[in-house]
Design a protein around this motif. Structure first.
Motif, mmCIF file in Angstrom:
data_model
loop_
_atom_site.group_PDB
_atom_site.id
_atom_site.type_symbol
_atom_site.label_atom_id
_atom_site.label_comp_id
_atom_site.label_asym_id
_atom_site.label_seq_id
_atom_site.Cartn_x
_atom_site.Cartn_y
_atom_site.Cartn_z
ATOM 1 N N PRO A 218 0.842 -1.211 0.000
ATOM 2 C CA PRO A 218 0.000 0.000 0.000
ATOM 3 C C PRO A 218 0.869 1.250 0.000
ATOM 4 O O PRO A 218 1.801 1.382 0.796
ATOM 5 N N GLN A 219 0.587 2.167 -0.887
ATOM 6 C CA GLN A 219 1.431 3.350 -1.054
ATOM 7 C C GLN A 219 1.273 4.377 0.058
ATOM 8 O O GLN A 219 2.171 5.187 0.292
ATOM 9 N N GLU A 220 0.155 4.365 0.762
ATOM 10 C CA GLU A 220 -0.070 5.380 1.788
ATOM 11 C C GLU A 220 0.081 4.845 3.203
ATOM 12 O O GLU A 220 -0.021 5.605 4.163
ATOM 13 N N SER A 221 0.299 3.569 3.359
ATOM 14 C CA SER A 221 0.337 2.979 4.699
ATOM 15 C C SER A 221 1.557 3.462 5.479
ATOM 16 O O SER A 221 2.661 3.583 4.942
ATOM 17 N N SER A 222 1.341 3.715 6.770
ATOM 18 C CA SER A 222 2.441 4.116 7.660
ATOM 19 C C SER A 222 2.936 2.957 8.510
ATOM 20 O O SER A 222 3.757 3.156 9.404
ATOM 21 N N SER A 226 5.191 -1.970 5.422
ATOM 22 C CA SER A 226 4.843 -1.231 4.204
ATOM 23 C C SER A 226 5.854 -0.130 3.933
ATOM 24 O O SER A 226 6.268 0.096 2.785
ATOM 25 N N ARG A 227 6.290 0.562 4.981
ATOM 26 C CA ARG A 227 7.297 1.618 4.816
ATOM 27 C C ARG A 227 8.621 1.026 4.344
ATOM 28 O O ARG A 227 9.296 1.589 3.470
ATOM 29 N N ARG A 230 8.550 0.086 0.694
ATOM 30 C CA ARG A 230 8.604 1.261 -0.180
ATOM 31 C C ARG A 230 9.958 1.953 -0.109
ATOM 32 O O ARG A 230 10.208 2.926 -0.821
ATOM 33 N N ASP A 247 -4.888 -1.650 7.926
ATOM 34 C CA ASP A 247 -5.046 -0.686 6.836
ATOM 35 C C ASP A 247 -4.757 -1.305 5.479
ATOM 36 O O ASP A 247 -4.841 -0.636 4.454
ATOM 37 N N SER A 248 -4.383 -2.602 5.471
ATOM 38 C CA SER A 248 -4.057 -3.264 4.207
ATOM 39 C C SER A 248 -3.976 -4.765 4.425
ATOM 40 O O SER A 248 -3.967 -5.248 5.566
#
Length: 562
Positions: A218-222, A226-227, A230, A247-248
């Motif tokens: 997910p591109q917006e996940s914090s 996920s970070r 990315r 969130d994902s």
């Protein structure tokens, strides 16, 4: 009294002491030890006497060898000064560590030269057993440098991505963590959980039930993983991190991971290459009580950076191999269908990625109805060799199809032309033409440019090499006149043209390889051609062969029509 008498008497005297004791000579070698010392160290006297006390026993609380210059016990033994201390660690015979309080003093108890008596007793509190070296505890500065050096050495010594990743896991588990997880991003941004590994004693066990495909990044996940995937930053995590509403899909998988592994502390670090993010490395602790700290982050990011560069190198190398192999397979020809002859061919790439390249074969029908046959090997094992192979094959095919000349003259022209046209330094080649002679019999004429000789096998199983017509390889003496040779093929005979990967082996001579091929070919002479070729390749190819193989087989069957 025998040679062991003084030592036995000394050990008996030490047994009167109420604590562990050993005596060391002026070089630090253990001369004698009492029974209590054997018990505390979990080592028999035979394993102690004659050994350097410092090298065998003295450790830090993390299980590392104590630098000689920093060891107070060794200083006392070698200097003869009376010293005492607490919270020193000794390694027992079973690999556990025991903290001891100790006193060392010079003594004169009948042994030659100077000696030191070391008294020690366990400082383990009642109810607390001796402990194993805590692999996940913070490494010393020397240990950190050693780990980084080992990371570079191990990961850059392989060009296989999966092997490099397995080596990465073995470096960090259980030395830094007792869990390691590697997530990889594919070429279409698909995520897969390559490995979930756990330390069980000295063994690394993989949890296949936790491995496999993962949801997209997910591109917006914090969230931490996920970070990391990315390439944003390294992050700490614990089971509480993923307890809230996910969130994902990755967050759902992470909650399952923490529940299955019992990790109480984890750190997730991007695996970056020079151009992109290849994946993420997660290290977790479940059995080890310490949580990861900022000090660990710098070490793990350095490890991940070195791993990323090594993995990118391996990935680029494998891509080159795939390009060369695909190029070579597409350039290998479709065999002609010729009345009275059946024909088949096989190509096997080298097991090692560095050896893809220059082996090739060809067969085509000439204007006069004869069948042209060729097999060759361009010197080199890389994409350049594959390209050179294509040039050489196409030049040979074009010139042979346009000229009604014997094989030797075709190859003489090819040898001269490669100097100016093809990017080939040297190559070997057998070029032949098969046709009917004036008596209606099948005749083979050929010339050999430094290549292994063709093999002719009758249907009765008589096999012989066609060693005539042999000349120097291409690219050495272009002006040299080349010989031709001629042989008749009896009905049912099988002709083999092959490259050296079928006969060469590091542990055997070329003659041994040729003999092995001849014997296997003779034994299989009764097989149909397809079965003959497959089985011959399986039997004759040396198991330690590190080269690619091209094999072209043809059988003369006068009664066979296309």
């Amino acid at each position: 009294m025998g040679a062991d008498g003084p030592q036995e008497a000394l050990a008996t005297a030490l047994d009167t002491l109420g604590t562990g004791a050993y005596v060391a000579d002026e070089q630090g070698l253990i001369v004698a030890v009492n029974r209590r010392g054997e018990e505390l160290l979990a080592r028999p006297a035979a394993d102690l006497v004659g050994q350097d006390a410092h090298d065998l026993l003295h450790r830090t609380s993390c299980g590392e060898s104590v630098p000689r210059a920093q060891c107070r016990m060794r200083e006392s033994i070698l200097g003869g000064a009376t010293q005492q201390g607490e919270e020193e660690w000794l390694e027992r015979g079973d690999g556990t560590l025991v903290p001891v309080a100790w006193l060392a003093t010079s003594c004169d108890i009948g042994v030659p030269a100077a000696a030191t008596l070391v008294l020690f007793h366990s400082a383990v509190r009642p109810g607390y057993p001796a402990q194993r070296p805590p692999a996940g505890r913070r490494l010393s500065e020397l240990g950190r440098l050693a780990l980084l050096a080992e990371t570079t050495t191990l990961l850059t010594s392989t060009l296989d991505i999966h092997e490099a990743l397995r080596r990465l896991i073995s470096l960090v588990v259980p030395r830094i963590a007792d869990w390691a997880v590697i997530d990889l991003i594919g070429e279409r941004d698909e995520v897969s959980r390559f490995a979930v590994a756990h330390a069980e004693g000295d063994t690394v066990v993989f949890r296949e039930d936790l491995q496999g495909p993962m949801p997209p990044v997910p591109q917006e996940s914090s969230m931490p993983l996920s970070r990391a995937l990315r390439g944003v930053a390294s992050s700490f995590a614990g089971p509480e991190t993923y307890q809230g509403p996910p969130d994902s899909g990755i967050a759902v998988e992470q909650r399952r991971l923490f529940e299955a592994t019992g990790m109480h502390s984890a750190i997730m670090v991007p695996l970056r290459t020079l151009h992109d993010v290849m994946g993420a490395l997660t290290l977790g602790r479940a059995d080890q009580p310490d949580r990861f700290t900022a000090t660990d982050t710098a070490l793990l990011e350095d490890i991940a950076r070195r791993a990323g560069l090594a993995l990118e190198n391996a990935r680029l190398y494998q891509r080159q191999r795939q390009v060369a192999e695909t190029m070579q397979r597409h350039l290998l020809p479709k065999l002609p269908r010729t009345p009275g002859r059946s024909m088949t061919a096989r190509y096997l790439p080298a097991p090692d990625a560095s050896h893809v390249g220059g082996d090739w074969y060809d067969a085509f029908t000439l204007a006069d109805g004869a069948t042209a046959l060729a097999v060759g090997d361009v010197v080199g094992h890389d994409l350049e060799a594959a390209a050179g192979m294509a040039q050489l094959r196409n030049m040979l095919r074009a010139y042979a199809a346009s000229q009604q000349k014997p094989p030797s003259k075709i190859v003489e022209w090819l040898d001269r032309a490669t100097l100016d046209i093809a990017e080939v330094s040297m190559a070997t080649l057998v070029f032949a033409r098969m046709s009917e002679n004036a008596d209606g019999r099948c005749e083979l004429s050929w010339t050999n440019a430094g290549h292994p000789p063709p093999l002719l096998v009758t249907r009765e199983g008589v096999a012989r090499y066609l060693t005539e017509g042999h000349g120097i390889l291409l690219g050495v003496a272009p002006e040299q006149v080349r010989p031709d040779a001629t042989a008749e093929l009896p009905p049912g005979a099988t002709l083999l043209l092959y490259t050296d990967g079928l006969i060469e082996s590091p542990g055997h001579t070329l003659d041994e390889g040729l003999d092995r091929l001849r014997r296997h070919a003779a034994a299989l002479a009764h097989r149909p051609l397809e079965s003959f070729t497959d089985e011959l390749l399986a039997r004759a190819r040396p198991p330690d062969n590190d080269d690619d193989v091209a094999l072209l087989t043809l059988r003369h069957e006068p009664d066979r029509f296309s």
